[in-house]
Scaffold this active site. Structure first.
Site: not given
Length: 519
Positions: A49, A52, A106-107, A183-184, A320
């Site tokens: 998979w 981002d 994560w991002t 986040r991110d 999404w």
């Protein structure tokens, strides 16, 4: 009562030629090819998979690009690493920030700490990334990783450098749920105030922090926007750019879901100013860098040759609203997900005074063409199938008309004409309709038609259409408008046809560049 139809939902009516193409029902699911469906000139993972992309850095004569990867679809994972010298051909380097038990990465973003502000050495590559403190799906915080070998291996600091004070003070599950969206991180250097600036996505705003050492951060201000139907901020982007008139600007971008407003679920951006503590937008209504369904979690980065006036951009070609579904490449090739073609961005002042990002496919792509076919000017009233077929190509075309009401191009056309994706101009819409390419076993319904605004009085349009085995990207006129879509083409979807309803249209300057697999 007639229901309100958004720009995305409108299905145009037409006369003979394209009406049959536009309104046809999706064909039953054909047997999927045993041959590869892997994209020829888009970045894909070796397996598993892809999600981002992460803003890259330039070291060792190449861009070091990272992306979220998991062994299972939509599973937790870490960062994988790939390199490119030209934004087209990518070389896989393997995992670089791997998944730890219940502790994914994560991002975030990467940067080069040229002046050793963090203490890991001049030129160290620093990554900031979101991790869930306390285990999966707990409140999110920002962690620092550093590399002293140009971004090929990273070491993690054990504790977050930007803590989620809302999450840490939450005492009930409901409070944690409301506070966890944190986040991110995206970091930029503020040379005027000699500091680092970090923007973090929150559920209804963007939070700005500053630091002099990348480790100790101070919350400065929040950037809010009045229309909460635009959704929350994800994968924010922050950078400076010089416009074509020589003026310098700050740009704040973000992945946003504006579906409820009849607007994209892609990359919104604001132009504005930064005074050292706050970002002020020129206009609180954002502009959009893509009007298709599939250009999310986008990143931009400066080109090495023109770092102030040209940037590159790339995005995850998914959404999404349906990313949890399997796709044909899961079974044909063992992977799910691709990134968009790399774009070249420039910044230009428009006639109404706005400053806008303009997009074009990266120029290096042309050097990978294996053949080029030119087709004479065609005048079409109805539809016409071109004497050409292929699965991975760039179609360049001009269309002009007078009385016609619906004009365009169908790509991925099956031999019997039942399957195809339509790209055209109808009224005030420049649309891409992948509905007739839908596969019932992997259906993208009802998210099939996307449209961008165009002058209803326009009687000419220039299209650059990139078709790969599972995608279509359309660049309109000078790159003011782009639409990017997943499309589930099958083996026989290789034709191109032209259409015009309500009168003739002239299709000229037709050029088709074909691409083999870029390895």
């Amino acid at each position: 009562m007639t229901p309100h139809l958004t720009r995305r939902q409108l299905i145009q009516a037409g006369a003979a030629g394209a009406a049959a193409l536009v309104l046809v029902e999706a064909a039953p699911l054909p047997a999927l090819a045993v041959t590869s469906l892997r994209a020829h000139f888009h970045m894909t993972p070796p397996s598993g998979w892809l999600c981002d992309p992460q803003r890259p850095v330039y070291t060792r004569g190449a861009y070091q690009l990272y992306y979220l990867h998991s062994a299972i679809d939509n599973g937790d994972g870490g960062w994988d690493h790939t390199t490119t010298t030209d934004g087209v051909k990518f070389t896989y380097q393997g995992p670089v920030i791997p998944l730890q038990t219940n502790f994914p990465a994560w991002t975030g973003c990467t940067l080069i700490d040229t002046n050793n502000t963090a203490g890991y050495g001049a030129g160290a590559v620093i990554a900031l990334a979101t991790r869930p403190t306390g285990g999966v799906r707990k409140y999110q915080e920002q962690y620092l990783f550093y590399s002293t070998d140009d971004g090929f291996t990273f070491t993690a600091r054990p504790n977050p450098v930007i803590v989620n004070t809302d999450g840490r003070s939450a005492t009930t599950p409901a409070q944690v749920e409301n506070a966890e969206w944190f986040r991110d991180p995206k970091v930029a250097w503020d040379s005027v105030h000699n500091q680092w600036v970090c923007v973090i996505g929150r559920e209804r705003y963007a939070a700005f922090y500053t630091s002099t050492n990348l480790i100790d951060w101070t919350l400065r201000n929040n950037f809010d926007y009045p229309d909460h139907n635009l959704g929350g901020i994800e994968c924010p982007d922050l950078f400076q750019m010089t416009a074509d008139d020589g003026t310098q600007h700050w740009v704040l971008g973000a992945g946003m879901d504006a579906y409820n407003e009849g607007l994209p679920c892609t990359y919104a951006y604001w132009t504005g100013t930064w005074n050292g503590t706050a970002f002020t937008a020129d206009n609180v209504t954002p502009q959009w860098l893509d009007w298709g369904w599939d250009w999310y979690a986008a990143i931009t980065w400066p080109s090495v040759d023109q770092p102030t006036t040209k940037r590159y951009a790339m995005a995850w070609m998914n959404n999404w609203k349906y990313a949890n579904r399997t796709v044909p490449t899961d079974s044909s090739d063992g992977y799910n997900g691709q990134n968009s073609i790399t774009r070249e961005l420039t910044f230009a002042r428009q006639s109404d005074g706005r400053y806008q990002l303009l997009s074009q496919p990266i120029s290096a792509l042309a050097s990978y063409a294996t053949s080029t076919t030119t087709i004479p000017t065609q005048v079409v009233n109805g539809s016409l199938v071109l004497p050409w077929s292929g699965r991975a190509y760039e179609l360049d075309i001009d269309i002009s008309w007078s009385a016609a009401t619906n004009v365009g191009v169908s790509v991925g056309r099956s031999a019997n004409g039942t399957r195809h994706t339509n790209i055209g101009k109808y009224g005030s819409d420049l649309y891409v309709d992948r509905g007739p390419s839908d596969l019932s076993g992997y259906s993208l319904q009802p998210y099939t038609r996307a449209a961008a605004p165009i002058d209803s009085g326009a009687r000419t349009v220039h299209l650059r259409i990139l078709v790969d085995l599972q995608s279509v990207e359309v660049f309109v006129n000078a790159g003011h408008t782009v639409l990017s879509q997943q499309v589930q083409f099958t083996d026989g979807d290789t034709g191109i046809s032209l259409y015009s309803d309500g009168g003739p249209a002239t299709f000229s300057n037709i050029s088709i560049r074909e691409f083999a697999t870029v390895i």
